[in-house]
Design a protein around this motif. Sequence first.
Motif, PDB file in Angstrom:
ATOM      1  N   PRO A  18       0.816  -1.214   0.000  1.00 39.53           N
ATOM      2  CA  PRO A  18       0.000   0.000   0.000  1.00 39.53           C
ATOM      3  C   PRO A  18       0.849   1.263   0.000  1.00 39.53           C
ATOM      4  CG  PRO A  18      -0.108  -1.102   2.118  1.00 39.53           C
ATOM      5  CD  PRO A  18       0.723  -1.957   1.204  1.00 39.53           C
ATOM      6  N   GLU A  19       0.175   2.374  -0.165  1.00 35.44           N
ATOM      7  CA  GLU A  19       0.842   3.662  -0.135  1.00 35.44           C
ATOM      8  C   GLU A  19       1.490   3.884   1.228  1.00 35.44           C
ATOM      9  OE1 GLU A  19      -2.794   5.510  -2.729  1.00 35.44           O
ATOM     10  OE2 GLU A  19      -2.005   6.650  -1.054  1.00 35.44           O
ATOM     11  N   ASN A  67      -0.852   1.804   6.597  1.00 27.63           N
ATOM     12  CA  ASN A  67      -0.620   1.012   5.392  1.00 27.63           C
ATOM     13  C   ASN A  67       0.636   0.154   5.522  1.00 27.63           C
ATOM     14  OD1 ASN A  67      -2.916   2.038   4.187  1.00 27.63           O
ATOM     15  ND2 ASN A  67      -1.816   3.740   3.253  1.00 27.63           N
ATOM     16  N   ARG A  68       1.694   0.690   6.102  1.00 30.41           N
ATOM     17  CA  ARG A  68       2.922  -0.099   6.307  1.00 30.41           C
ATOM     18  C   ARG A  68       2.658  -1.237   7.272  1.00 30.41           C
ATOM     19  NH1 ARG A  68       5.438   5.155   6.812  1.00 30.41           N
ATOM     20  NH2 ARG A  68       5.538   4.737   9.042  1.00 30.41           N
ATOM     21  N   LEU A  69       1.848  -0.982   8.281  1.00 32.48           N
ATOM     22  CA  LEU A  69       1.479  -2.014   9.245  1.00 32.48           C
ATOM     23  C   LEU A  69       0.685  -3.122   8.553  1.00 32.48           C
ATOM     24  CD1 LEU A  69       1.439  -3.002  12.158  1.00 32.48           C
ATOM     25  CD2 LEU A  69      -0.578  -1.577  12.529  1.00 32.48           C
ATOM     26  N   ARG A  96       2.747  -9.742   4.904  1.00 31.50           N
ATOM     27  CA  ARG A  96       3.976 -10.525   4.696  1.00 31.50           C
ATOM     28  C   ARG A  96       4.107 -11.605   5.766  1.00 31.50           C
ATOM     29  NH1 ARG A  96       5.935  -5.337   3.531  1.00 31.50           N
ATOM     30  NH2 ARG A  96       6.911  -5.179   5.569  1.00 31.50           N
ATOM     31  N   LEU A  97       3.759 -11.272   7.002  1.00 28.16           N
ATOM     32  CA  LEU A  97       3.808 -12.248   8.083  1.00 28.16           C
ATOM     33  C   LEU A  97       2.815 -13.381   7.829  1.00 28.16           C
ATOM     34  CD1 LEU A  97       5.046 -13.020  10.798  1.00 28.16           C
ATOM     35  CD2 LEU A  97       3.325 -11.609  11.903  1.00 28.16           C
ATOM     36  N   TYR A 103       6.636  -0.685  14.405  1.00 24.04           N
ATOM     37  CA  TYR A 103       5.436   0.107  14.143  1.00 24.04           C
ATOM     38  C   TYR A 103       4.563   0.267  15.391  1.00 24.04           C
ATOM     39  CZ  TYR A 103       6.430  -0.686   9.196  1.00 24.04           C
ATOM     40  OH  TYR A 103       7.024  -0.740   7.969  1.00 24.04           O
ATOM     41  N   LEU A 104       4.599  -0.733  16.271  1.00 26.25           N
ATOM     42  CA  LEU A 104       3.615  -0.784  17.350  1.00 26.25           C
ATOM     43  C   LEU A 104       4.133  -0.388  18.725  1.00 26.25           C
ATOM     44  CD1 LEU A 104       1.924  -4.155  16.370  1.00 26.25           C
ATOM     45  CD2 LEU A 104       1.064  -1.841  15.961  1.00 26.25           C
TER      46      LEU A 104
END
Length: 100
Positions: free
Chosen positions: A9-10, A15-17, A23-24, A63-64
Amino acid sequence: MDAEIIEFPEQGRDNRLASAIARLEAILREVERVAADEPIAGIDRLLALMERMGDQLVGLACYLLQEEPKLQAQRAFISLSDKIAETREALEQLEGRKQT
């Protein structure tokens, strides 16, 4: 092996999350497939997948989590990588003993 298309995603935290989670999930499906189809011959493959999974989990932690818990997660997965390397070495030694 079935090809999977993962859309990236953008840019943006959410979106990165979502992309990291996708992928996971792809890695988890591959683990399930290898475990079902090649349980003995696939040990090395499973170890490699565990390493990839650890990398993805560290990425998710970035990210978290806040800084200190993120560093703890990184240290835990470095330890996991060390254990995987030790397991590989032990398996190689066992294989060497079987061949002699």
